[in-house]
Write a protein that holds these residues in place. Sequence first.
Motif, short mmCIF file in Angstrom:
data_model
loop_
_atom_site.label_atom_id
_atom_site.label_comp_id
_atom_site.label_asym_id
_atom_site.label_seq_id
_atom_site.Cartn_x
_atom_site.Cartn_y
_atom_site.Cartn_z
N ALA A 165 1.01 -1.31 0.05
CA ALA A 165 0.12 0.12 0.12
C ALA A 165 0.90 1.09 0.13
O ALA A 165 1.87 1.31 0.68
CB ALA A 165 -0.88 -0.08 1.24
N PRO A 166 0.51 2.13 -1.13
CA PRO A 166 1.47 3.59 -0.87
C PRO A 166 1.08 4.21 0.37
O PRO A 166 -0.09 4.12 0.93
CB PRO A 166 0.92 4.08 -2.12
CG PRO A 166 -0.52 3.65 -2.48
CD PRO A 166 -0.40 2.11 -1.83
N LEU A 167 1.76 5.15 0.68
CA LEU A 167 1.57 5.97 1.75
C LEU A 167 1.58 7.51 1.35
O LEU A 167 2.50 8.07 0.99
CB LEU A 167 2.75 6.02 2.96
CG LEU A 167 2.54 6.73 4.20
CD1 LEU A 167 1.50 5.92 5.10
CD2 LEU A 167 3.87 6.61 4.98
N ARG A 168 0.36 7.72 0.94
CA ARG A 168 -0.12 8.84 -0.10
C ARG A 168 0.04 10.19 0.86
O ARG A 168 -0.28 10.22 2.19
CB ARG A 168 -1.03 8.55 -1.05
CG ARG A 168 -1.27 7.52 -1.89
CD ARG A 168 -2.27 7.73 -2.75
NE ARG A 168 -2.51 6.62 -3.73
CZ ARG A 168 -1.72 6.26 -4.63
NH1 ARG A 168 -0.76 7.34 -5.00
NH2 ARG A 168 -1.90 5.33 -5.41
N ASN A 169 0.11 11.41 0.18
CA ASN A 169 -0.20 12.67 0.73
C ASN A 169 0.63 13.00 2.07
O ASN A 169 -0.03 13.54 3.05
CB ASN A 169 -1.58 12.66 1.05
CG ASN A 169 -2.46 12.66 -0.37
OD1 ASN A 169 -2.22 13.11 -1.20
ND2 ASN A 169 -3.70 11.88 0.02
N ARG A 170 1.72 12.53 1.92
CA ARG A 170 2.67 12.80 2.99
C ARG A 170 3.84 13.48 2.74
O ARG A 170 4.61 13.04 1.59
CB ARG A 170 3.23 11.51 3.67
CG ARG A 170 1.78 10.42 4.38
CD ARG A 170 1.18 11.10 5.59
NE ARG A 170 0.10 10.35 5.80
CZ ARG A 170 0.25 9.36 6.95
NH1 ARG A 170 1.55 9.07 7.53
NH2 ARG A 170 -0.62 8.49 7.36
N GLN A 192 6.32 6.33 -0.60
CA GLN A 192 5.10 7.10 -1.11
C GLN A 192 4.22 6.36 -2.13
O GLN A 192 2.94 6.10 -2.18
CB GLN A 192 5.38 8.35 -1.75
CG GLN A 192 5.96 9.34 -0.72
CD GLN A 192 6.35 10.79 -1.53
OE1 GLN A 192 6.82 10.75 -2.46
NE2 GLN A 192 5.94 11.88 -0.59
N ASP A 193 4.98 5.48 -3.00
CA ASP A 193 4.43 4.63 -3.95
C ASP A 193 5.32 3.70 -4.40
O ASP A 193 6.20 3.82 -5.39
CB ASP A 193 4.16 5.49 -5.25
CG ASP A 193 3.28 4.67 -6.22
OD1 ASP A 193 3.30 3.32 -6.25
OD2 ASP A 193 2.62 5.46 -6.67
N PRO A 194 5.32 2.47 -3.70
CA PRO A 194 6.41 1.53 -3.99
C PRO A 194 6.61 1.04 -5.29
O PRO A 194 7.45 0.71 -5.92
CB PRO A 194 5.97 0.41 -3.07
CG PRO A 194 5.16 0.85 -1.86
CD PRO A 194 4.58 2.20 -2.56
N LEU A 195 5.55 0.70 -6.23
CA LEU A 195 5.17 0.26 -7.35
C LEU A 195 6.11 1.21 -8.25
O LEU A 195 6.83 0.82 -9.04
CB LEU A 195 4.03 -0.07 -7.97
CG LEU A 195 3.66 -0.49 -9.38
CD1 LEU A 195 4.35 -1.65 -9.38
CD2 LEU A 195 2.22 -0.59 -9.65
N ALA A 196 5.63 2.52 -8.51
CA ALA A 196 6.30 3.51 -9.10
C ALA A 196 7.86 3.77 -8.97
O ALA A 196 8.42 3.98 -10.31
CB ALA A 196 5.51 4.98 -9.16
N GLU A 197 8.38 3.40 -7.78
CA GLU A 197 9.38 3.65 -7.57
C GLU A 197 10.37 2.54 -7.70
O GLU A 197 11.54 2.19 -8.64
CB GLU A 197 10.00 3.92 -6.22
CG GLU A 197 11.30 4.62 -6.03
CD GLU A 197 11.71 5.75 -6.86
OE1 GLU A 197 12.90 6.09 -7.19
OE2 GLU A 197 10.68 6.60 -7.47
N LEU A 198 9.88 1.20 -7.74
CA LEU A 198 10.57 -0.06 -7.58
C LEU A 198 10.76 -0.54 -9.29
O LEU A 198 11.63 -1.19 -9.47
CB LEU A 198 9.92 -1.30 -6.83
CG LEU A 198 10.05 -0.95 -5.42
CD1 LEU A 198 9.28 -1.96 -4.63
CD2 LEU A 198 11.41 -1.25 -4.83
N VAL A 199 9.92 -0.13 -9.97
CA VAL A 199 9.79 -0.44 -11.29
C VAL A 199 11.27 0.19 -12.07
O VAL A 199 11.61 -0.30 -13.20
CB VAL A 199 8.59 -0.07 -12.09
CG1 VAL A 199 7.44 -0.94 -11.95
CG2 VAL A 199 8.53 1.42 -12.10
N GLY A 241 6.13 13.61 -4.59
CA GLY A 241 7.34 12.92 -4.81
C GLY A 241 8.13 13.83 -5.58
O GLY A 241 9.46 13.42 -6.00
N LYS A 242 8.00 15.16 -5.45
CA LYS A 242 8.95 16.06 -6.09
C LYS A 242 9.88 16.35 -5.12
O LYS A 242 9.65 16.43 -3.86
CB LYS A 242 8.11 17.48 -6.30
CG LYS A 242 9.12 18.40 -6.75
CD LYS A 242 7.94 19.81 -6.85
CE LYS A 242 8.90 20.88 -7.20
NZ LYS A 242 8.40 22.38 -7.54
#
Length: 724
Positions: A312-317, A442-449, A339-340
């Motif tokens: 699960a992503p940890l969004r909006n942090r 924040q978003d494991p999938l977007a970064e791990l790819v 993510g900026k």
Amino acid sequence: MEVKQMVSVIAGELQIASGQVERTISLLDEGSTVPFIARYRKEMTGMLDENQIRSIQERVQYLRQLEERKEEVIRLIAEQDKLTDELEKQIREAVKLQQVEDLYRPFKQKRRTRATVAKEKGLEPLATFILSARNGNLEAEASKYINGEKGVESVEEAIQGALDIIAEQMADDPNVRSWVREYTMKRATLSTAKKEDEPSEKKVYEMYYEYSEPASRIAPHRVLAVNRAEREGILRVKIELDFLPILQYLERKWIRRESVASEQLKVTIEDSYKRLIAPAVEREVRGLLTEKAEEQAIHIFSENLRQLLLQAPLRNRVVLALDPAYRTGCKTAVIDETGKLLEVAVVYPTPPQNKIAEAKRILIGLIEKHEVQVIAIGNGTASRETEQFTVDMLKEVKRDISYIIVNEAGASVYSASKLAGEEFPDLDVAERSAVSIGRRLQDPLAELVKIDPKSIGVGQYQHDVSQSKLSDSLEFIVESAVNYVGVDVNTASPALLQYVSGVSKQVAKNIVGRREEAGKYTSRKQLKDVPRLGAKTYEQCIGFLRISEGENPLDNTPIHPESYKSVAVLLKELGIRPEEITSEQAKAKLKEVNVKEMAQRLDIGEPTLHDIIASLLRPGRDPREELHKPMLKKDVLDIADLTQGMELQGTVRNVVDFGAFVDIGLKNDGLVHISQLSRRFVKHPLDVVSVGEIVTVWVKDIDMKKGRVGLTMLELETGAAEKR
């Protein structure tokens, strides 16, 4: 092999109806991807899932390669004028590559052997006589072959040469080879013995210094451990078995009653087995054990990777990411909610610098300046020291902040990559690594790819398996995960887009390039204008691409544009305007739909209508949000704090054949052995736990010397279990 025959074979193997297999093969041959078929062609495949479709794909590839090898073997034997109708029939009916190779073995060009030398001396007829004759005088027959010019000086030499030919014939007999291989696999024992001292004081292979186990029952991870130790020169490995039954089998097969050479043949059979058959079969058995072990290791790595990607992503942090180190300092990056990258810094809170006060001042300043909400700490070198420092620092922070240990496996690989250089040309390698650690929270999938899946440490012995097979399997898992979640086309990187069904690396770059030039996409139709994104690619990918806040609310759902007309009719039938899709009244009407009746009215399949309704009920849904959330912490744990029976919460970091490693806040993860996962029988740990899962464990045993902790998921009946 004809398509019908191939379909029949695969259907039987996978226990799937022939029609399902045939239609799936047709879709694959048309260029459809596995995710597309699984999601959007359910009526055609009869609801086959991704794994079943993948299995069909792999079997089709294997059987087609098998056919190519059959044709090649038939050609090679025919060129020797030795192809008979019976042999060709056997080759064509073979269903395994090993069978084809066994049949080809007698005709394969060999290096110069004792048998080939004997054949050059013209002793093949004598070999035939020895095998077939029941009457006659062997010495008298052999004397006919004495020929000084050919190098046959005596009767004994002639007989021995003929027996050498027979020994090779026995070894090359496909039926013999198959029987001995199967017998050895069932009855043999794999034994190991210490060969050299281990360089490591940990004695990793100590249990194998004097070890044996039936080859048919040895666990896959032990096979890979033994293989590695053998390569490192630590162990000597043997396949042992009682071979007397094998000799008896060969005697029954090769010695006729009242043969003129019974005794000589018995000696030859033993020679053939020990010199030719046994060494080859031992290699084959070791190969089969390794192949099976590799398949299991790849399966485990793949399943663990899937769970890691789908955390699960940890969004909006707003995240403060720390990449710990000793001498070079702790690299720090602040990442906003999207993510900026906002700011980077370097602090030295650990030895040898120990600039603790300065580090606190800098980090507290960043926390206040950017209103940081959570701290992500990489789990590599100096992680625990950095964690202790963070806990002490947070006591001086007025804001309510938690921290989390993030698995940084592969972060250094990403940070040194060309992709990272393009993303952050002004940052050094360590600073990029800190950014990666923050973003993967924040978003494991977007970064791990962005990282080679093989560099993500969630497997067992992944470096000891076929790297090509591992890569294929992991790439499939990444593709599956990406398409399962869906991708926002207006925020996704090329690294993420390239895993979308049907999208190549170049097309992914073109999608981003068009976005940067013309601005955000407002409609899925605009993707048709992307260079090299043709009609087939559009069909395969578009259902997995999302456009939030676009012109058509359906573009933010998994509904494929090919079904938009059906959706329009459905909404009209229910009296729902498109702009009302997200309203509670619309959802209530959708939940009351009689799927069977409505599917007939819309002339679409029930599975497709089920998916359409589910998508309309939750547009823009991220399926990961229903999974385990990351476990945030506010305190640190030391092994000295533990007592037997203590209850803890932990995160599963890795699952292997023999158990699961759980992060409970120590330097090293604790092990829950497979026997401690459940009170019921557990075939494999993956059936009980998965990577990223939050579990309750109890401390079972503590090894202070080795820094190891044994855990259990079975509540200890001590009556004095502590909670933490």
